[in-house]
Design a protein around this motif. Sequence first.
Motif, mmCIF file in Angstrom:
data_model
loop_
_atom_site.group_PDB
_atom_site.id
_atom_site.type_symbol
_atom_site.label_atom_id
_atom_site.label_comp_id
_atom_site.label_asym_id
_atom_site.label_seq_id
_atom_site.Cartn_x
_atom_site.Cartn_y
_atom_site.Cartn_z
ATOM 1 N N ALA A 169 6.652 51.438 29.413
ATOM 2 C CA ALA A 169 7.489 52.595 29.069
ATOM 3 C C ALA A 169 8.204 53.191 30.269
ATOM 4 C CB ALA A 169 6.644 53.674 28.390
ATOM 5 N N ASP A 171 8.357 53.174 19.839
ATOM 6 C CA ASP A 171 9.287 54.062 20.528
ATOM 7 C C ASP A 171 8.966 55.492 20.123
ATOM 8 O OD1 ASP A 171 11.154 52.290 21.979
ATOM 9 O OD2 ASP A 171 11.565 51.506 19.968
ATOM 10 N N LYS A 185 11.975 52.741 30.242
ATOM 11 C CA LYS A 185 12.560 53.507 29.139
ATOM 12 C C LYS A 185 12.605 54.993 29.484
ATOM 13 C CE LYS A 185 10.780 50.333 25.598
ATOM 14 N NZ LYS A 185 9.899 50.234 24.407
ATOM 15 N N TYR A 226 6.852 61.829 28.139
ATOM 16 C CA TYR A 226 7.310 60.697 27.334
ATOM 17 C C TYR A 226 6.070 59.997 26.746
ATOM 18 C CZ TYR A 226 10.328 56.644 26.263
ATOM 19 O OH TYR A 226 11.054 55.652 25.629
ATOM 20 N N ALA A 236 15.388 55.580 31.928
ATOM 21 C CA ALA A 236 16.690 55.584 31.248
ATOM 22 C C ALA A 236 16.897 56.887 30.481
ATOM 23 C CB ALA A 236 16.781 54.384 30.299
ATOM 24 N N PHE A 237 15.827 57.411 29.872
ATOM 25 C CA PHE A 237 15.936 58.692 29.168
ATOM 26 C C PHE A 237 16.251 59.817 30.152
ATOM 27 C CE2 PHE A 237 14.021 62.651 27.635
ATOM 28 C CZ PHE A 237 14.718 62.807 26.447
#
Length: 327
Positions: free
Chosen positions: A198, A241, A201, A234, A204-205
Amino acid sequence: MLRTPGRLRLGISAAALAAAASPAHALNVLLTNDDGCAAPGITAVRKALLAAGHRVITVGPASNQSGSGAAYAVPDGSTRLVVVPLAGSADTFCVHRVKAGYAAGGALNATNPDYLGSGSPVDATAVGLKIVGPEHGFAPDLVVSGANFGENLSDSIPHSGTVMNVLFAARRGVPAIALSVGVDFAEAGKGFPATLAAFPKAGAFLVRVIASLEAGRASGRPLLPAGQPLNINYPVAGRQDPAGVRMTVAGTVDSFTTAYRRNPDSTVSIEVGAPDAEPKALAGIAETPAFLSGFITISPLDVDFRPSAEARQRFHRTHRGLTALTP
């Protein structure tokens, strides 16, 4: 005590996050953490920030300092800090603590009697803001701390070096964002593969969050209000997801409890227990219930430790006698 603002006006919406793919202009980002200068979380975030076009200098503790909160090297003359580039990098730096008698170039490990160990998270953030940044002509527009290995929610905030880094920066007028990625304790014996997967990800968030903040700010204004850093968590457990994004506030309970048990040999075991329930008044807005439901949580923090005017006046009225005490 950390107080959250009564109104959450950050200009972030799910639609804005989805649309924001690149920064309005490149920011100077000081990147730090508490897991160590070469940890996988900070490495993933650095990669995401650079790919988005931001300028990044990384300054982190030499090794994992999770749970050290706001600890820092006190100015008592007994300790110095050594800041060295990470092997193979020109703009990632690792912070160590040494005794005052340390000789330049000496070994930075336990073979050296003058070596004390890793710098703390706040040591790294302070050095980044006060030493490394100025030496490189680098004035940060933003401090990012993370991505941390494990969530930092509500009750865990005072213990978190990740969050204390951004509180330290914000109290000095620098906008700051803490980013943490959850862990699934069922993976404890496997190295937490879901958390590792994660990290990119979450990086990127974070880039999308920064782009959304950039798009919504007025010209010449800081990325975030002074003294109000963000705490982003997160989730990973039980979902491919995240379920979505929730605007939340710091509540009173963590995502798990720490259970203590006395052993026959008089030691005390430290174990993971089930989370406590959030009080009803906070259950709908606090970050922990939303996080446990699979949502990314974004909570603004308030670094002003002063109580409200009403609370201050009430205390003064009911404790007037304190001023009559003998010094």
